[in-house]
Write an enzyme that holds these catalytic residues in place. Structure first.
Site, PDB file in Angstrom:
ATOM      1  N   LYS A  88      33.094  -4.569  10.637  1.00 57.86           N
ATOM      2  CA  LYS A  88      33.106  -3.938   9.520  1.00 57.86           C
ATOM      3  C   LYS A  88      33.038  -4.336   8.410  1.00 57.86           C
ATOM      4  O   LYS A  88      33.676  -2.820   7.472  1.00 57.86           O
ATOM      5  CB  LYS A  88      35.419  -3.597  10.214  1.00 57.86           C
ATOM      6  CG  LYS A  88      35.412  -2.498  11.683  1.00 57.86           C
ATOM      7  CD  LYS A  88      34.997  -0.780  11.436  1.00 57.86           C
ATOM      8  CE  LYS A  88      34.790  -0.792  13.234  1.00 57.86           C
ATOM      9  NZ  LYS A  88      34.211   1.128  13.294  1.00 57.86           N
ATOM     10  N   GLU A 110      42.591   3.566   7.886  1.00 61.16           N
ATOM     11  CA  GLU A 110      43.448   3.751   9.167  1.00 61.16           C
ATOM     12  C   GLU A 110      42.666   2.876  10.416  1.00 61.16           C
ATOM     13  O   GLU A 110      41.789   2.096  10.111  1.00 61.16           O
ATOM     14  CB  GLU A 110      42.526   5.548   9.917  1.00 61.16           C
ATOM     15  CG  GLU A 110      40.781   4.983  10.280  1.00 61.16           C
ATOM     16  CD  GLU A 110      40.045   5.073   9.981  1.00 61.16           C
ATOM     17  OE1 GLU A 110      40.685   5.228   8.788  1.00 61.16           O
ATOM     18  OE2 GLU A 110      38.879   4.708  10.033  1.00 61.16           O
ATOM     19  N   SER A 377      29.483  -5.986  18.911  1.00 62.62           N
ATOM     20  CA  SER A 377      29.692  -5.594  17.320  1.00 62.62           C
ATOM     21  C   SER A 377      30.411  -6.708  16.583  1.00 62.62           C
ATOM     22  O   SER A 377      30.810  -6.454  15.345  1.00 62.62           O
ATOM     23  CB  SER A 377      29.776  -3.980  17.317  1.00 62.62           C
ATOM     24  OG  SER A 377      30.141  -3.865  17.671  1.00 62.62           O
TER      25      SER A 377
END
Ligand SMILES: Cc1ncc(COP(=O)(O)O)c(C=O)c1O
Lengths: 397, 282
Positions: A88, A110, A377
């Site tokens: 991210k 969010e 990830s």
């Protein structure tokens, strides 16, 4: 009637289904994003942050014990090693730098698993921006360590108590917050979702995963992988690793969605391609889990980051074009993936990423003899409570 | 006479006589279909210029907490698209001893429940049930080709939004594409929170008024009191009152005992409109 430029779409998917108040901010974002991504100084600053703050390039690990056990050649792209523990940060560094160039002083975001929230809080702390993160109360409870991390990084966490109290509802609230103050605020969307230009912006900042992985894989093996596998929530880590392989027709791309408790009728899951149909949610036209009346259906996944009823529109296009294949792994298969990777390779991965591993374990027969690249990830620290509870439940049963 | 003609005739007449009015918003099915029907009938008796009937949606991103709650309540009572059609056609047929109702009804929706049926199917069904116009909260002009064509073919008015952030050029286009009226969003933000139609907002509304020419202008988002109505109607023809009205009726209905709920809905509707009417000029 003004015609929409094709750049806002992926085939028939995507678009800009936004409330009117957001149209001008979206046009502004589209202009500024195109301007700064072509700006050498901006690119140099981002590259410097990615290398010297975030820790890129991330490692490519040959999972040797597991390869031997499965009879394939398994490689892991280690986004779990990126600062803050997930892919991210690639996106939030890019978007927050963009927000700064655009003269915004505040960022709203969010978060589901909390990883995008932590990455937003981190980039904002680094760049001196105010940060407000919306998170459903169900997610805030199951990812409470990430709530604490965001707060320690100086962000305000607003817990969302309505709807399903998960990622979908956090996005509703973040969009409402942006509508209220589009001049001073940038909305840093965390996946390849939402109205144009978000799916393109986020994919652009995540492509670095696939560029590094493709180059390093080739350097180490002299070949390309046969199969590239990634979990798909909104789809940003998957698009990030898929995109640089798109021209390589021989490389099979597999996205793994959350199969939850099973994808049969009446079972709860978040596998949009297994049980969804195209519709409009959160600004774009894409595959959605919805009922016959067009109401959004409740979802379930053991991983907060995959627990969402829509999938990024670029995935919808890749699905229809059959350039990528979409599969799913259940909660149990993800847990098994987590455990096997921990015990055989010494890596505690995120429950989201564990879905990709779980799929590889299930499909070992099909994958035998192949070179398989899995995008890991994120790391699993945030999920230890959930995993411990699931193991207790299983032992008790 | 087509629904568009009826709506435009009525609103243009309002405009030419210098009369201005309040256009209430109701979430269909909030409190059950019978309550919605009672509210519509009361509004028809009160001779409001038009009403907005909200089709409930699970994820209303343009709405604040009060209307989100109303959407949730309506969905919880099982309000489907078919049920909204049923409410509309029953209203049009009229109750015992009532005339067929000619109160213009603008259906307000989010895109997905209509996309789900296909634009032409959905819009035709709404038109057959008696809708006069259609407003879609997350459908900007860029995405509205199919909706616009379907509405024109079905003879109902497509209505678009303009916001304080909307450019001059898109304001012009939104007005050109709208029939009946154009919906000006009075301030940045979602529905519900208190608004103050201050000088910048008035300048925006006066700009919309100028560009709109003969097309009536409605203003909404956050109008809750007679003072708000009065400020809204300085430049606009219609003041749309949503959250405050929905909440007022909801409170009255939920406090009433079962056999009195419909009377309570009608009484609350009448009271609320009477209080706000003092903000309507001459
Ligand atoms: C580690 C990790 N992987 C994957 C995801 C899913 O998001 P996406 O599909 O956009 O990669 C998340 C989301 O929170 C995450 O934290």
């Amino acid at each position: 009637m003004p015609t929409t430029l094709d750049t806002t779409r992926f085939g028939t998917y995507g678009g800009t289904f936004a409330p009117e108040t957001l149209m001008a901010p979206l046009f502004e974002l589209d202009r500024e994003w195109k301007r700064w991504t072509n700006d050498a100084a901006f690119q140099a600053e981002l590259a410097d942050l990615l290398a010297n703050f975030a820790g890129r390039p991330t490692a490519l690990t040959h999972a040797k014990r597991l390869s031997k056990e499965l009879g394939c050649e398994l490689w892991l792209k280690r986004e779990d090693l990126l600062h803050t523990g997930a892919h991210k940060l690639n996106n939030t560094l890019g978007q927050c730098l963009l927000a700064q160039r655009m003269g915004k002083r505040r960022v709203v975001a969010e978060t589901g698993a909390g990883q995008h929230g932590v990455a937003s809080a981190t980039a904002c702390a680094l760049l001196g921006l105010e940060c407000v993160v919306y998170m459903g109360s169900v997610d805030a409870a199951r990812q409470r360590m990430n709530v604490l991390r965001m707060e320690l990084l100086g962000a305000t966490v607003r817990v969302v108590e309505h709807g399903q109290k998960t990622l979908k509802d956090a996005i509703n609230e973040a969009m409402r917050a942006w509508v209220a103050d589009p001049t001073e605020t940038h909305y840093a969307l965390g996946s390849v979702l939402g109205p144009h230009p978000f799916p393109s912006i986020v994919a652009g900042f995540q492509e670095v995963i696939g560029r590094e992985a493709r180059k390093e894989f080739h350097a180490r093996t002299g070949k390309l992988p046969d199969v590239v596998v990634a979990c798909v929530g909104g789809g940003s880590n998957a698009i990030g690793i898929f995109r640089p392989f798109l021209p390589d027709a021989a490389v099979e791309l597999v996205g793994v969605e959350a199969g939850g408790l099973g994808v049969g009728k009446g079972q709860q899951h978040a596998a949009r391609f297994a049980g969804g149909e195209p519709g409009v949610l959160h600004g774009c036209y894409t595959y959605l889990l919805q009922d016959d009346d067009g109401q959004i259906r409740p979802t379930h996944s053991i991983s907060a980051g995959l627990d969402y009823p829509a999938v990024g529109p670029e995935h919808a296009m890749l699905h229809d074009e059959q350039r990528a294949r979409y599969a799913w792994a259940t909660d149990d298969e993800a847990l098994r993936g987590f455990e096997v990777l921990a015990e055989r390779e010494g890596i505690l991965c995120a429950l989201e990423s564990a879905h990709a591993v779980g799929w590889v374990l299930r499909e070992r027969a099909e994958l035998a003899g192949k070179r398989v690249l899995v995008n890991l990830s994120g790391r699993g620290d945030k999920d230890l409570d959930t995993i411990a509870a699931a193991r207790r439940a299983k032992d008790g049963a | 006479m087509s629904a568009v003609d009826k709506l435009e005739l009525r609103l243009r007449a309002l405009r030419s006589t210098g009369r201005k009015g309040i256009a209430p918003y109701v979430t269909a099915g909030d409190g059950g279909s019978a309550v919605t029907l009672a509210v519509l009938r009361e509004l028809a008796d009160l001779d409001v210029p038009c009403v907005e009937l909200g089709l409930p949606f699970s994820d209303p991103i343009a709405d604040g907490p009060l209307l989100q709650a109303a959407n949730d309540r309506a969905l919880a009572t099982g309000t489907t698209f078919e049920e909204v059609l049923e409410i509309l056609s029953r209203f049009r047929r009229g109750g015992p001893g009532e005339m067929g109702r000619d109160l213009p009804v603008i259906v307000m929706s989010y895109a997905n429940p209509l996309v789900r049926r296909g634009w032409a199917n959905a819009v035709n069904a709404l038109a057959r049930a008696g809708a006069d116009g259609l407003l879609v909260a997350d459908l900007p002009i860029e995405e509205a080709g199919a909706m616009h064509a379907a509405a024109r073919a079905a003879g109902i008015a497509p209505i678009f939004f303009v916001a304080p952030t909307t450019s001059e050029q898109r304001t012009t286009t939104a007005i050109q594409l709208s029939r009946g009226f154009v919906y000006a969003i009075g301030r940045l933000g979602v529905t519900g929170a208190r608004t103050e139609l201050d000088e910048p907002a008035q300048a925006f509304l006066s700009r919309v008024r100028r560009v709109a020419g003969g097309l009536p202008v409605a203003v909404g988002f956050g109008i809750t009191s007679a003072e708000d109505v009065s400020a809204a109607l300085r430049h606009a023809d219609l003041a749309i009152v949503g959250s405050a009205f929905v909440e007022h009726v909801h409170q009255a209905v939920s406090q009433a005992v079962a056999p009195r709920k419909l009377d309570a809905a009608r009484l609350a509707t009448r009271e609320f409109l009477q209080v706000l009417a003092s903000g309507v000029p001459g």
